[in-house]
Design a protein around this motif. Structure first.
Motif, PDB file in Angstrom:
ATOM      1  N   GLN A 224       0.822  -1.210   0.000  1.00 45.34           N
ATOM      2  CA  GLN A 224       0.000   0.000   0.000  1.00 45.34           C
ATOM      3  C   GLN A 224       0.854   1.257   0.000  1.00 45.34           C
ATOM      4  OE1 GLN A 224      -2.770  -0.112   3.288  1.00 45.34           O
ATOM      5  NE2 GLN A 224      -4.512  -0.321   1.929  1.00 45.34           N
ATOM      6  N   LEU A 324      -6.749   1.061  -4.171  1.00 45.41           N
ATOM      7  CA  LEU A 324      -5.744   0.650  -3.184  1.00 45.41           C
ATOM      8  C   LEU A 324      -6.354   0.421  -1.819  1.00 45.41           C
ATOM      9  CD1 LEU A 324      -2.755   2.991  -4.101  1.00 45.41           C
ATOM     10  CD2 LEU A 324      -3.164   0.617  -4.786  1.00 45.41           C
ATOM     11  N   THR A 326      -7.355   2.355   0.606  1.00 44.20           N
ATOM     12  CA  THR A 326      -6.783   3.133   1.696  1.00 44.20           C
ATOM     13  C   THR A 326      -7.424   4.506   1.697  1.00 44.20           C
ATOM     14  OG1 THR A 326      -4.748   4.050   2.620  1.00 44.20           O
ATOM     15  CG2 THR A 326      -4.886   3.942   0.240  1.00 44.20           C
TER      16      THR A 326
END
Length: 667
Positions: A224, A324, A326
């Protein structure tokens, strides 16, 4: 077990930590960058007659080298560049404060800088590096006798760190030679996720499963960070980068299924890990996957694993981007961390140590204890590395700093007696810069290398050999930090650990609440036919030509939807990533606190039990989610386990003074 191993385990935690060192292959790329950074910069400055600015640039390159860790080029921009800007700001502030104020006012200013730097260090690793360089550079600016004004020093500092960053972005690495030059770190990080999934599948049902699950979390965090680094555009701008994003996103359902299998604790067939390993090889080689062996479909988690492999095969052939999973931290989140309990405790402790060391240094300097040596700034600069909690437990830092300084000073004294000046000393600076990436594995080794480099810079700058002074400064700083580090402070001790544990609790409960809400929500599409749900072990090849995979695990009908970034489960994966990431951060903080001296370690007793319960809660929630996708409901075993864990967490949280969020019981 060998006698030496038993003796090591019998050592008190604070001493055992001081002897522990990281292991791994030599990072030859970082070694090369270190050799080409501080030494050549200093050589050029000496040749053009600007030695003092060369010393400043070399110091900046040295500190940037400490932050030059494995990862992607994009991530290195933030990890190296942002702290350098903080150091430049500290250099300017320290220079003008040292020139315009007296000893008392200067000490007050440096104490305030310590409060600010300590508070922002609680935000995260990059912010902590910013705080470190802000403090070190402010002490250097206030005390180092240089003829240049503050703005010139700051430019030299930025140039020194910027030169190392340019080397990081331009020079090839072993990974880039085998694939795309731009994405060597990213590609290796994503491949590491698939390898970690395979390792966890191999360990399912054995004693090593939980450790492998923690390694999978670390691999996902690393990937990440590698992919989410700073960019000029908001989204991935090339097909290769979008493909990497898609490959990372495709690993999340695999990780979810593998975690559910580890939770169940029943060993799986060896062929279950073959598919993830082939996917890892395909990421590294930037190639197609080819046929993937399908695991058994005899259990919900195994069916989820098979479905995830099918989806990954499609992504590897046609992947065009992926979330992703996030959520970026807002300025408000950062301010809350800086001014929260962890930031307040961190800031007060750093301010006290930095201010006290500055006051003692000023008193000794004004009393001419230093003689002709104008480097009183060594004392507060040394205290910076001793007081930073994220660099290790206090006792371990003090022991390693003292031992490393003595070793480095003795080694330098030997070199200084035989090396020509300045050529030999510049070569010694280059050698020390090359050793820093290896020495960062142990604080004592890093201290020894940095000591040699700093003493060489001092002599190149025109001062006499100062090994004994360096030893005296370090031992005095160790004493100051040990004393101030054990003084009572306002508020509850262990605030940093409790803050991270509370963040992990919030993330775990948010993840659980989302899964329970999913269980109550209407299901989209049928959960699959009974024959599909029963499943039998097969050995068919899996390719991207197969039909899309639906969340329920069937082979897809027009009414069903494939796994895409817009899938509602993307929110669940984001919450799961946050839960595991914050839990890993809490684990790190708890481990460091547990290795403090007993007087400090006792303030966080019981925190590890809460972390264990939170980890089991997140694992159980993941198993619930996989079972929910397969059957459309949460099983009675999962409900019973969740209820028991929530009850244990409520009691254990109260015992350690931690208020955990409330959620409705599963049922």
């Amino acid at each position: 077990m060998s006698r030496s191993r038993r003796a090591y385990l019998a050592l008190p935690p604070w001493l055992a930590h001081a002897l522990r060192a990281q292991r791994g292959p030599v990072p030859w790329s970082a070694v090369t960058r270190g050799a080409l950074s501080a030494g050549p910069l200093l050589l050029v400055a000496v040749q053009v007659g600007r030695t003092s600015l060369g010393v400043v640039a070399a110091i900046a390159a040295m500190l940037a080298g400490i932050n030059d860790r494995p990862g992607s080029r994009r991530a290195s921009v933030k990890r190296i560049g942002v702290p350098a800007l903080g150091g430049a700001l500290g250099l300017v502030a320290g220079t003008y404060a040292g020139q315009q104020t007296g000893a008392v006012v200067l000490t007050v200013i440096l104490t305030f800088v310590g409060l600010v730097a300590g508070s922002i260090s609680a935000i995260g690793p990059v912010a902590s590096a910013v705080g470190t360089q802000l403090l070190v550079a402010s002490a250097i600016g206030a005390g180092m006798p240089l003829p240049e004004p503050g703005w010139e020093r700051a430019l030299a500092y930025v140039a020194g760190a910027g030169w190392l960053l340019v080397l990081r972005l331009v020079l090839p690495t072993p990974g880039s030679l085998a694939g795309d030059f731009r994405f060597d770190g990213e590609r290796e990080a994503v491949a590491g996720v698939y390898e970690a999934v395979a390792d966890l599948l191999d360990a399912v049902g054995g004693p090593d499963a939980m450790r492998r699950r923690a390694a999978l979390t670390a691999a996902l965090d690393h990937a990440q960070d590698a992919l989410a680094g700073p960019r000029l555009r908001r989204y991935a701008s090339s097909s290769a980068e979008r493909r990497l994003h898609a490959q990372y996103a495709a690993a999340l359902p695999l990780a979810e299924a593998a975690t559910a299998l580890a939770w169940a604790g029943e060993a799986v067939a060896e062929r279950a890990s073959e598919g993830p390993r082939r996917l890892a090889a395909a990421v590294r080689g930037n190639s197609h996957t080819g046929p993937l062996p399908a695991p058994s479909r005899s259990a919900p988690a195994l069916r989820a694993l098979d479905d995830a492999l099918l989806h990954a095969a499609e992504v590897f052939d046609q992947g065009r981007g992926g979330d992703l999973h996030t959520r970026p931290r807002t300025p408000r989140d950062r301010l809350r961390a800086a001014f929260g309990s962890a930031g307040r405790e961190y800031g007060l402790r750093v301010a006290l140590c930095f201010g006290a060391s500055s006051a003692v240094a000023q008193a000794l300097h004004q009393g001419q204890w230093y003689g002709q040596h104008e480097h009183w700034y060594w004392l507060p600069a040394t205290a910076v590395f001793l007081v930073k909690p994220d660099l290790g437990p206090l006792a371990s830092r003090v022991l390693n700093r003292a031992a490393g300084t003595v070793l480095g000073a003795v080694v330098f004294a030997g070199f200084a007696a035989v090396l020509p000046r300045p050529e030999g000393l510049i070569a010694l600076v280059a050698l020390s810069g090359a050793l820093i990436p290896v020495a960062t594995r142990h604080f004592a080794a890093q201290t020894a290398v940095v000591t040699v480099l700093v003493l060489a810079l001092v002599m190149v700058g025109g001062e006499p050999q100062a090994s004994m002074g360096r030893i005296g400064e370090t031992l005095l700083a160790c004493a100051i930090v040990l004393i101030t580090g054990h003084l009572p402070m306002p508020g509850q001790r262990g605030g940093g650990v409790r803050a991270r544990l509370a963040a992990a609790g919030d993330a775990a409960y948010a993840y659980l609440t989302h899964v329970l809400d999913e269980a109550d929500a209407p299901r989209i599409g049928p959960p699959g036919t009974p024959s599909e749900r029963r499943g039998t072990p097969t050995e068919r090849p899996v390719t991207s030509s197969e039909r899309p995979i639906t969340p329920s695990g069937s082979r897809g009908t027009p009414a069903e939807r494939p796994i895409t970034p817009s899938d509602p489960r993307a929110t669940r994966w984001t919450l799961r990533r946050e839960a595991y990431r914050t839990l890993a951060e809490a684990r790190t903080a708890i481990s460091l606190s547990a290795h403090e001296l007993p007087a400090l370690a006792r303030h966080t007793e019981g925190a590890d039990e809460v972390a264990d319960l939170l980890e089991r809660l997140v694992d159980t929630t993941t198993a619930c989610a996989v079972h929910l996708d397969d059957t459309g409901r949460i099983g009675p075993e999962h409900t019973e386990r969740l209820t028991a864990l929530l009850g244990e967490l409520a009691g254990q949280g109260e015992r350690v003074g931690l208020r955990l969020p409330r959620t409705r019981r599963a049922g």
